[in-house]
Design a protein around this motif. Structure first.
Motif, PDB file in Angstrom:
ATOM      1  N   THR A   1       4.591   3.687   5.836  1.00 51.84           N
ATOM      2  CA  THR A   1       3.452   4.069   6.673  1.00 51.84           C
ATOM      3  C   THR A   1       2.801   5.377   6.218  1.00 51.84           C
ATOM      4  OG1 THR A   1       4.931   5.194   8.227  1.00 51.84           O
ATOM      5  CG2 THR A   1       4.390   2.901   8.693  1.00 51.84           C
ATOM      6  N   ASN A   2       1.496   5.460   6.516  1.00 53.94           N
ATOM      7  CA  ASN A   2       0.725   6.698   6.359  1.00 53.94           C
ATOM      8  C   ASN A   2       0.621   7.184   4.918  1.00 53.94           C
ATOM      9  OD1 ASN A   2      -0.913   8.660   7.472  1.00 53.94           O
ATOM     10  ND2 ASN A   2       0.765  10.104   7.748  1.00 53.94           N
ATOM     11  N   TRP A   3       0.211   6.293   4.015  1.00 48.61           N
ATOM     12  CA  TRP A   3      -0.177   6.705   2.672  1.00 48.61           C
ATOM     13  C   TRP A   3      -1.618   7.220   2.715  1.00 48.61           C
ATOM     14  CZ3 TRP A   3       2.401   6.744  -2.055  1.00 48.61           C
ATOM     15  CH2 TRP A   3       3.725   6.270  -2.013  1.00 48.61           C
ATOM     16  N   LYS A   4      -1.928   8.149   1.829  1.00 49.96           N
ATOM     17  CA  LYS A   4      -3.276   8.727   1.775  1.00 49.96           C
ATOM     18  C   LYS A   4      -3.898   8.517   0.407  1.00 49.96           C
ATOM     19  CE  LYS A   4      -1.020  11.622   4.889  1.00 49.96           C
ATOM     20  NZ  LYS A   4       0.423  11.940   4.963  1.00 49.96           N
TER      21      LYS A   4
ATOM     22  N   LYS B   1      -8.848   8.711   2.949  1.00 47.24           N
ATOM     23  CA  LYS B   1      -8.513   7.556   3.785  1.00 47.24           C
ATOM     24  C   LYS B   1      -7.011   7.353   3.751  1.00 47.24           C
ATOM     25  CE  LYS B   1     -10.247   3.054   5.109  1.00 47.24           C
ATOM     26  NZ  LYS B   1     -11.359   2.089   4.937  1.00 47.24           N
ATOM     27  N   SER B   2      -6.465   6.801   4.852  1.00 43.62           N
ATOM     28  CA  SER B   2      -5.027   6.526   4.908  1.00 43.62           C
ATOM     29  C   SER B   2      -4.798   5.033   5.140  1.00 43.62           C
ATOM     30  CB  SER B   2      -4.352   7.347   6.012  1.00 43.62           C
ATOM     31  OG  SER B   2      -4.881   7.015   7.275  1.00 43.62           O
ATOM     32  N   PHE B   3      -3.607   4.565   4.803  1.00 42.78           N
ATOM     33  CA  PHE B   3      -3.275   3.161   4.969  1.00 42.78           C
ATOM     34  C   PHE B   3      -1.760   3.003   4.991  1.00 42.78           C
ATOM     35  CE2 PHE B   3      -3.076   3.939   0.484  1.00 42.78           C
ATOM     36  CZ  PHE B   3      -2.140   3.057  -0.031  1.00 42.78           C
ATOM     37  N   ASN B   4      -1.303   1.814   5.420  1.00 44.91           N
ATOM     38  CA  ASN B   4       0.120   1.501   5.429  1.00 44.91           C
ATOM     39  C   ASN B   4       0.430   0.461   4.362  1.00 44.91           C
ATOM     40  OD1 ASN B   4       0.465   3.187   7.643  1.00 44.91           O
ATOM     41  ND2 ASN B   4       0.381   1.519   9.130  1.00 44.91           N
ATOM     42  N   ILE B   5       1.629   0.529   3.814  1.00 48.08           N
ATOM     43  CA  ILE B   5       2.153  -0.528   2.957  1.00 48.08           C
ATOM     44  C   ILE B   5       3.136  -1.318   3.816  1.00 48.08           C
ATOM     45  CG2 ILE B   5       3.393  -1.098   0.846  1.00 48.08           C
ATOM     46  CD1 ILE B   5       2.498   1.598  -0.290  1.00 48.08           C
ATOM     47  N   LEU B   6       2.782  -2.546   4.151  1.00 45.96           N
ATOM     48  CA  LEU B   6       3.566  -3.334   5.091  1.00 45.96           C
ATOM     49  C   LEU B   6       4.752  -4.022   4.406  1.00 45.96           C
ATOM     50  CD1 LEU B   6       0.644  -5.041   7.046  1.00 45.96           C
ATOM     51  CD2 LEU B   6       1.862  -2.928   7.626  1.00 45.96           C
ATOM     52  N   ARG B   7       5.839  -4.126   5.138  1.00 49.47           N
ATOM     53  CA  ARG B   7       7.005  -4.846   4.649  1.00 49.47           C
ATOM     54  C   ARG B   7       6.756  -6.355   4.745  1.00 49.47           C
ATOM     55  NH1 ARG B   7      11.654  -1.627   7.923  1.00 49.47           N
ATOM     56  NH2 ARG B   7      13.015  -3.247   7.057  1.00 49.47           N
ATOM     57  N   ALA B   8       6.999  -7.071   3.668  1.00 50.75           N
ATOM     58  CA  ALA B   8       6.801  -8.517   3.652  1.00 50.75           C
ATOM     59  C   ALA B   8       7.743  -9.184   4.649  1.00 50.75           C
ATOM     60  CB  ALA B   8       7.053  -9.067   2.256  1.00 50.75           C
TER      61      ALA B   8
ATOM     62  N   THR C   1       3.186  -5.792  12.851  1.00 52.00           N
ATOM     63  CA  THR C   1       3.233  -4.444  13.420  1.00 52.00           C
ATOM     64  C   THR C   1       2.662  -3.472  12.394  1.00 52.00           C
ATOM     65  OG1 THR C   1       5.446  -3.959  12.542  1.00 52.00           O
ATOM     66  CG2 THR C   1       5.328  -5.026  14.712  1.00 52.00           C
ATOM     67  N   ASN C   2       2.711  -2.191  12.693  1.00 50.11           N
ATOM     68  CA  ASN C   2       2.199  -1.209  11.735  1.00 50.11           C
ATOM     69  C   ASN C   2       3.131  -1.013  10.550  1.00 50.11           C
ATOM     70  OD1 ASN C   2       4.201   0.188  13.161  1.00 50.11           O
ATOM     71  ND2 ASN C   2       3.157   2.152  12.891  1.00 50.11           N
ATOM     72  N   THR C   3       4.300  -1.673  10.573  1.00 48.65           N
ATOM     73  CA  THR C   3       5.231  -1.591   9.448  1.00 48.65           C
ATOM     74  C   THR C   3       5.443  -2.922   8.754  1.00 48.65           C
ATOM     75  OG1 THR C   3       7.196  -2.041  10.809  1.00 48.65           O
ATOM     76  CG2 THR C   3       6.508   0.263  10.583  1.00 48.65           C
ATOM     77  N   THR C   4       5.077  -4.030   9.401  1.00 48.56           N
ATOM     78  CA  THR C   4       5.462  -5.355   8.921  1.00 48.56           C
ATOM     79  C   THR C   4       4.283  -6.318   8.990  1.00 48.56           C
ATOM     80  OG1 THR C   4       7.694  -4.947   9.746  1.00 48.56           O
ATOM     81  CG2 THR C   4       7.142  -7.223   9.209  1.00 48.56           C
ATOM     82  N   GLN C   5       4.138  -7.159   7.976  1.00 46.25           N
ATOM     83  CA  GLN C   5       2.997  -8.057   7.885  1.00 46.25           C
ATOM     84  C   GLN C   5       3.008  -9.130   8.973  1.00 46.25           C
ATOM     85  OE1 GLN C   5       4.694 -10.916   4.385  1.00 46.25           O
ATOM     86  NE2 GLN C   5       2.556 -11.236   4.889  1.00 46.25           N
ATOM     87  N   ALA C   6       1.831  -9.617   9.324  1.00 41.09           N
ATOM     88  CA  ALA C   6       1.698 -10.787  10.192  1.00 41.09           C
ATOM     89  C   ALA C   6       2.052 -12.028   9.383  1.00 41.09           C
ATOM     90  CB  ALA C   6       0.275 -10.889  10.716  1.00 41.09           C
ATOM     91  N   VAL C   7       2.691 -13.002  10.040  1.00 42.24           N
ATOM     92  CA  VAL C   7       3.118 -14.190   9.303  1.00 42.24           C
ATOM     93  C   VAL C   7       3.214 -15.383  10.248  1.00 42.24           C
ATOM     94  CG1 VAL C   7       5.581 -13.653   9.596  1.00 42.24           C
ATOM     95  CG2 VAL C   7       4.843 -15.086   7.684  1.00 42.24           C
ATOM     96  N   ASP C   8       2.868 -16.557   9.741  1.00 40.56           N
ATOM     97  CA  ASP C   8       3.051 -17.818  10.457  1.00 40.56           C
ATOM     98  C   ASP C   8       4.123 -18.627   9.752  1.00 40.56           C
ATOM     99  OD1 ASP C   8       0.953 -17.300  12.252  1.00 40.56           O
ATOM    100  OD2 ASP C   8      -0.529 -18.121  10.854  1.00 40.56           O
TER     101      ASP C   8
END
Length: 276
Positions: A144-147, A166-173, A260-267
């Protein structure tokens, strides 16, 4: 003339220590000299923005606006931004960092010679980055919270350096499974729908259950194009899912996780049920 900013950390503060050009031009480059002077002072002030002249940076886009998701393999992304200068843009650079200051606990530089800028006075500049989870994401907390820091140089020697533009998150697969039983099933009888939600643990390089997370059970009637949500189920202490529904008509069941803010959305995939 190509000018590229390189980055170093001095006593915990960000200092853009050198701006290099081809040997025949480096010594007499006014923009390089100004940048060295400005960035040295800037480092002492805690890495605030630096600007000389009318050069500007705006409209920063990371990974084409899509979430950045990493598992264990290297992940390549692009960062683009609009660079403006009345004389046109000569070159651009950027880097990604994590922590309270650049390179505190994470730093990713652009792929060498990947910076490309269009023509005109407000071109789009694009750079390529490779995220190496084994190195850049050695702790799960590093997601979380890369710039993004970005630099642009005008053809007239003007430049701007934007800190944390700008900031962004790298989500866990993540992975999600579903299984509805029994198959086939009699109309009106009970179906048991199980599954599991797991996500990558960068520290172990393995997937593990994502616990106590809300996941939607969804159904799509045979022949239909869209799913409807039947209920929300929470994962247990091992990331497993289990619930029951009444069988009514043929169709597909799936689980859907919003992320979530740490983990990707998935179906999950679809499990087709034949109701008799």
């Amino acid at each position: 003339m190509r000018i590229r900013a390189s980055v170093a950390v001095v006593t915990g503060a960000l200092a853009l220590t050198s701006l290099t050009a081809p040997a025949a031009q480096a010594d007499d480059s006014p923009s390089a000299a100004a940048a060295r002077s400005a960035s040295a002072a800037n480092g002492a002030k805690g890495a605030n923005d630096v600007q000389l002249g009318d050069t500007k940076i705006s409209n920063v886009v990371i990974n084409g606006g899509k979430p950045v998701v990493a598992a264990t393999a290297d992940k390549t992304i692009k960062v683009s931004f609009t660079a403006g200068d009345k004389s046109g843009i000569e070159s651009a650079d950027a880097f990604l960092w994590h922590g309270t200051e650049a390179n505190t606990d994470g730093f990713i530089g652009a792929v060498e010679d990947s910076a490309k800028c269009g023509k005109g006075t407000t071109p789009t500049c694009t750079l390529t980055f490779v995220i190496e989870p084994w190195w850049n994401l050695s702790k799960n907390s590093l997601g979380t919270n890369w710039k993004v820091d970005a630099t642009a140089f005008g053809n007239d020697g003007d430049f701007t350096m934007r800190d944390n533009v700008k900031s962004f998150n790298i989500l866990r697969a993540a992975k999600l499974t579903v299984n509805a039983t029994p198959e086939p099933v009699k109309k009106g009888k009970t179906l048991t729908v199980t599954g599991a939600l797991t996500r990558i643990n960068w520290e172990t390089e393995k997937y593990a259950g994502y616990t106590v997370q809300p996941v939607k059970l969804q159904f799509r009637k045979k022949g239909a194009k869209t799913y409807s949500t039947l209920k929300t189920v929470k994962t247990d202490k091992k990331g497993n899912l289990k619930t029951t529904v009444k069988a009514t008509v043929d169709g597909d069941y799936r689980y859907s996780f919003a992320g979530t803010n740490t983990t990707q959305a998935v179906d999950s995939g679809a499990d087709a049920i034949d109701v008799r």
